[in-house]
Scaffold this active site. Structure first.
Site, PDB file in Angstrom:
ATOM      1  N   CYS A  22       3.161  -1.418   8.781  1.00  0.00           N
ATOM      2  CA  CYS A  22       1.747  -1.119   8.517  1.00  0.00           C
ATOM      3  C   CYS A  22       0.912  -2.395   8.389  1.00  0.00           C
ATOM      4  CB  CYS A  22       1.604  -0.288   7.260  1.00  0.00           C
ATOM      5  SG  CYS A  22       2.464   1.291   7.326  1.00  0.00           S
ATOM      6  N   HIS A  23       1.403  -3.354   7.609  1.00  0.00           N
ATOM      7  CA  HIS A  23       0.624  -4.566   7.368  1.00  0.00           C
ATOM      8  C   HIS A  23       1.450  -5.842   7.469  1.00  0.00           C
ATOM      9  CE1 HIS A  23      -1.610  -1.269   5.386  1.00  0.00           C
ATOM     10  NE2 HIS A  23      -2.587  -1.818   6.052  1.00  0.00           N
ATOM     11  N   GLY A  24       2.723  -5.711   7.885  1.00  0.00           N
ATOM     12  CA  GLY A  24       3.526  -6.896   8.177  1.00  0.00           C
ATOM     13  C   GLY A  24       4.254  -7.547   7.030  1.00  0.00           C
TER      14      GLY A  24
ATOM     15  N   LEU B  34       0.803  -1.227   0.000  1.00  0.00           N
ATOM     16  CA  LEU B  34       0.000   0.000   0.000  1.00  0.00           C
ATOM     17  C   LEU B  34       0.834   1.275   0.000  1.00  0.00           C
ATOM     18  CD1 LEU B  34      -2.901  -0.985   2.415  1.00  0.00           C
ATOM     19  CD2 LEU B  34      -2.989  -0.769  -0.057  1.00  0.00           C
TER      20      LEU B  34
ATOM     21  N   PRO C 120       1.492  -9.330   3.039  1.00  0.00           N
ATOM     22  CA  PRO C 120       0.546  -9.096   1.954  1.00  0.00           C
ATOM     23  C   PRO C 120       1.114  -8.436   0.691  1.00  0.00           C
ATOM     24  CG  PRO C 120       0.282  -7.411   3.622  1.00  0.00           C
ATOM     25  CD  PRO C 120       1.291  -8.398   4.151  1.00  0.00           C
TER      26      PRO C 120
END
Length: 179
Positions: A143-145, A125, A158
């Site tokens: 943020c999202h790993g 992202l 992701p």
């Protein structure tokens, strides 16, 4: 006697005037359309300040083995890493077939394996990952790993793709040029 339309000199003159008016109108409409569309197309060109940043030179002489720096180029962070022998061998020993975005370490770097240059933008992202972090010691996006290895390849999380490698080259043994 009836005169045919074709032999009437008055009609021939009127026809040529009409043709001239039609062609003139189309030409004027074309010029008007071009003058309207050109500013719309021209505004899509990069600004002068962006073109000035099209390439930049970075001195790497102070960067010791195992260290990395972040520089700003074209408004984006760029990670430059002076990799250790352990980081290089770890990146080269990776089972490329098991990767989500298949790319060897050799494809991601120049002839000198110690230097790695990647855009510092997570491919998930657009967050900025942390250096020297994550399960593989490369970069970690909190943020999202997403976890990236020391070659900038996505290993877990992701993110769909590896960190992007920008266009760069060596100017001399201690200076690189981005762009």
């Amino acid at each position: 006697k009836k005169m045919s339309k074709k032999s009437n000199p008055i009609n021939e003159k009127d026809d040529s005037k009409r043709d001239f008016l039609v062609v003139s109108t189309y030409a004027l409409a074309g010029v008007g359309a071009a003058s309207f569309v050109w500013p719309l197309i021209d505004q899509m060109n990069p600004a002068a300040d962006t073109l000035a940043l099209a390439s930049t030179e970075i001195d790497l002489s102070s960067l010791e083995e195992g260290q990395s720096i972040t520089v700003k180029w074209r408004g984006k962070p760029v990670f430059i890493r002076n990799r250790t022998e352990a980081e290089i061998s770890s990146a080269m020993e990776c089972d490329v077939g098991s990767l989500r975005d298949v790319e060897t370490d050799e494809e991601r770097r120049k002839e000198d394996p110690t230097w790695l240059v990647v855009l510092g933008i997570c491919t998930h992202l657009g967050c900025v990952p942390l250096a020297n972090a994550g399960d593989w010691g490369g970069w970690f996006c909190p943020c999202h790993g997403s976890h990236y290895d020391t070659s900038g390849r996505i290993m877990k999380g992701p993110a769909p793709a590896n960190l992007e490698v920008p266009e760069w080259s060596f100017m001399d043994s201690s200076t690189i040029k981005l762009g």
